[in-house]
Design a protein around this motif. Structure first.
Motif, PDB file in Angstrom:
ATOM      1  N   PHE A  49    -156.829 -21.882 -41.254  1.00 45.02           N
ATOM      2  CA  PHE A  49    -158.045 -21.009 -40.602  1.00 45.02           C
ATOM      3  C   PHE A  49    -159.357 -21.375 -40.871  1.00 45.02           C
ATOM      4  CE2 PHE A  49    -160.718 -17.342 -40.952  1.00 45.02           C
ATOM      5  CZ  PHE A  49    -160.742 -16.935 -39.477  1.00 45.02           C
ATOM      6  N   GLU A  50    -159.896 -21.670 -42.028  1.00 46.10           N
ATOM      7  CA  GLU A  50    -161.047 -22.008 -42.416  1.00 46.10           C
ATOM      8  C   GLU A  50    -161.319 -23.286 -41.748  1.00 46.10           C
ATOM      9  OE1 GLU A  50    -163.479 -20.192 -43.676  1.00 46.10           O
ATOM     10  OE2 GLU A  50    -162.106 -18.401 -44.267  1.00 46.10           O
ATOM     11  N   PHE A  51    -160.559 -24.099 -41.665  1.00 47.39           N
ATOM     12  CA  PHE A  51    -160.821 -25.596 -41.222  1.00 47.39           C
ATOM     13  C   PHE A  51    -161.088 -25.467 -39.759  1.00 47.39           C
ATOM     14  CE2 PHE A  51    -159.305 -29.498 -39.033  1.00 47.39           C
ATOM     15  CZ  PHE A  51    -160.486 -30.170 -39.481  1.00 47.39           C
ATOM     16  N   GLU A  52    -160.179 -24.644 -39.234  1.00 51.26           N
ATOM     17  CA  GLU A  52    -160.599 -24.546 -37.652  1.00 51.26           C
ATOM     18  C   GLU A  52    -161.515 -23.764 -37.241  1.00 51.26           C
ATOM     19  OE1 GLU A  52    -158.735 -26.024 -35.301  1.00 51.26           O
ATOM     20  OE2 GLU A  52    -157.416 -27.219 -36.677  1.00 51.26           O
ATOM     21  N   LYS A  53    -161.805 -22.625 -38.105  1.00 51.22           N
ATOM     22  CA  LYS A  53    -163.038 -21.854 -37.899  1.00 51.22           C
ATOM     23  C   LYS A  53    -164.288 -22.734 -37.908  1.00 51.22           C
ATOM     24  CE  LYS A  53    -165.709 -17.908 -39.773  1.00 51.22           C
ATOM     25  NZ  LYS A  53    -165.755 -17.329 -41.018  1.00 51.22           N
ATOM     26  N   GLY A  54    -164.364 -23.608 -38.797  1.00 58.14           N
ATOM     27  CA  GLY A  54    -165.525 -24.408 -39.050  1.00 58.14           C
ATOM     28  C   GLY A  54    -165.783 -25.422 -37.820  1.00 58.14           C
ATOM     29  N   LYS A  55    -164.758 -25.756 -37.235  1.00 61.64           N
ATOM     30  CA  LYS A  55    -164.509 -26.709 -36.154  1.00 61.64           C
ATOM     31  C   LYS A  55    -165.180 -25.996 -34.730  1.00 61.64           C
ATOM     32  CE  LYS A  55    -160.668 -28.851 -35.076  1.00 61.64           C
ATOM     33  NZ  LYS A  55    -159.420 -29.519 -34.971  1.00 61.64           N
ATOM     34  N   MET A  56    -164.611 -24.893 -34.851  1.00 61.18           N
ATOM     35  CA  MET A  56    -164.690 -23.812 -33.427  1.00 61.18           C
ATOM     36  C   MET A  56    -166.250 -23.576 -33.601  1.00 61.18           C
ATOM     37  SD  MET A  56    -164.343 -22.775 -30.564  1.00 61.18           S
ATOM     38  CE  MET A  56    -162.719 -23.016 -30.418  1.00 61.18           C
ATOM     39  N   SER A  57    -166.857 -23.242 -34.999  1.00 63.46           N
ATOM     40  CA  SER A  57    -168.079 -22.660 -35.027  1.00 63.46           C
ATOM     41  C   SER A  57    -169.254 -23.953 -34.645  1.00 63.46           C
ATOM     42  CB  SER A  57    -168.254 -22.358 -36.530  1.00 63.46           C
ATOM     43  OG  SER A  57    -169.815 -21.801 -36.664  1.00 63.46           O
ATOM     44  N   SER A  58    -168.805 -24.945 -35.159  1.00 61.55           N
ATOM     45  CA  SER A  58    -169.712 -26.158 -34.855  1.00 61.55           C
ATOM     46  C   SER A  58    -169.755 -26.557 -33.449  1.00 61.55           C
ATOM     47  CB  SER A  58    -169.245 -27.622 -35.528  1.00 61.55           C
ATOM     48  OG  SER A  58    -169.296 -27.308 -37.061  1.00 61.55           O
ATOM     49  N   TYR A  59    -168.545 -26.123 -32.700  1.00 66.45           N
ATOM     50  CA  TYR A  59    -168.360 -26.592 -31.146  1.00 66.45           C
ATOM     51  C   TYR A  59    -169.166 -25.551 -30.493  1.00 66.45           C
ATOM     52  CZ  TYR A  59    -166.411 -27.022 -26.485  1.00 66.45           C
ATOM     53  OH  TYR A  59    -166.002 -26.958 -25.285  1.00 66.45           O
ATOM     54  N   LEU A  60    -169.229 -24.188 -30.775  1.00 70.20           N
ATOM     55  CA  LEU A  60    -169.906 -23.099 -30.069  1.00 70.20           C
ATOM     56  C   LEU A  60    -171.288 -23.266 -30.437  1.00 70.20           C
ATOM     57  CD1 LEU A  60    -167.298 -19.995 -30.777  1.00 70.20           C
ATOM     58  CD2 LEU A  60    -167.816 -21.297 -28.531  1.00 70.20           C
ATOM     59  N   GLU A  61    -171.652 -23.837 -31.561  1.00 73.65           N
ATOM     60  CA  GLU A  61    -173.225 -23.990 -31.791  1.00 73.65           C
ATOM     61  C   GLU A  61    -173.804 -24.899 -30.800  1.00 73.65           C
ATOM     62  OE1 GLU A  61    -175.888 -25.054 -35.657  1.00 73.65           O
ATOM     63  OE2 GLU A  61    -174.076 -23.742 -35.843  1.00 73.65           O
TER      64      GLU A  61
END
Length: 196
Positions: A49-61
């Motif tokens: 979850f934390e790994f995927e959250k980091g990827k999605m957060s970077s993408y959305l930013e």
């Protein structure tokens, strides 16, 4: 429950711990299989979850467009509260040629390889809604019923919505029966029933 192998019979006793029974069953299938604890599984899930959250957060930013969110909240039978948040954004426009039918939508989903990962489709049928309203009002007029109340749906987060929905729907009971009877007589309905 009884499972018979070459020469083994696995039968967990009725009062035994189901986890122990499952471990015995799994080891009878593959002796080298090692069960992990629920804490290990929980930790692995949280790492993913934390790994995927980091990827999605970077993408959305990095997105240059605005976002809209939809949220839904509910409580489980164990009285645990949950909230789902869905983020909507446009990163690319896709031209969908008319007519905007289910076949055209399906072709677009296939073209973008979304057909196998699709969970839900929500559509805004503004163009078809008036015809349904008109059919309903026509049926009410045929039955000489005034059509001065709008139908509404039940919403479990509004305490009186069930009452409102039913109190309005009951005044149109004959209209619903008339529409159902007319629908059952339509050629499309007969074709579906006969598998055509």
């Amino acid at each position: 429950m009884t499972l018979e192998g070459d020469e083994k019979i696995f039968m967990p006793s009725t009062g035994s711990n189901p986890a122990i029974g499952f471990r015995d069953f799994a080891s009878s299938l593959q002796i080298l299989f090692k069960m992990v604890s629920h804490n290990t599984i929980k930790d692995d899930i949280m790492k993913i979850f934390e790994f995927e959250k980091g990827k999605m957060s970077s993408y959305l930013e990095k997105l240059e467009t605005r976002m809209a969110i939809t949220t839904d909240m509910w409580t489980s039978n164990q009285k645990k509260g949950y909230m789902a948040i869905t983020v909507h954004y446009i990163d690319e426009f896709v031209y969908v040629p008319p007519p905007h039918t289910k076949e055209v939508l399906f072709d677009v989903l296939l073209d973008w390889n979304m057909d196998r990962k699709l969970s839900t489709i929500t559509v805004d049928n503004c163009s078809t809604t008036p015809s349904r309203v008109e059919k309903f009002e026509d049926a009410a007029r045929q039955l000489r019923l005034p059509c001065n109340k709008k139908l509404c749906l039940d919403c479990k987060t509004q305490w009186n919505s069930t009452y409102l929905m039913l109190s309005i729907a009951i005044t149109y009971k004959d209209v619903f029966l008339h529409l159902k009877q007319r629908e059952n007589l339509s050629p499309q309905c007969h074709q579906k029933k006969n598998g055509i």
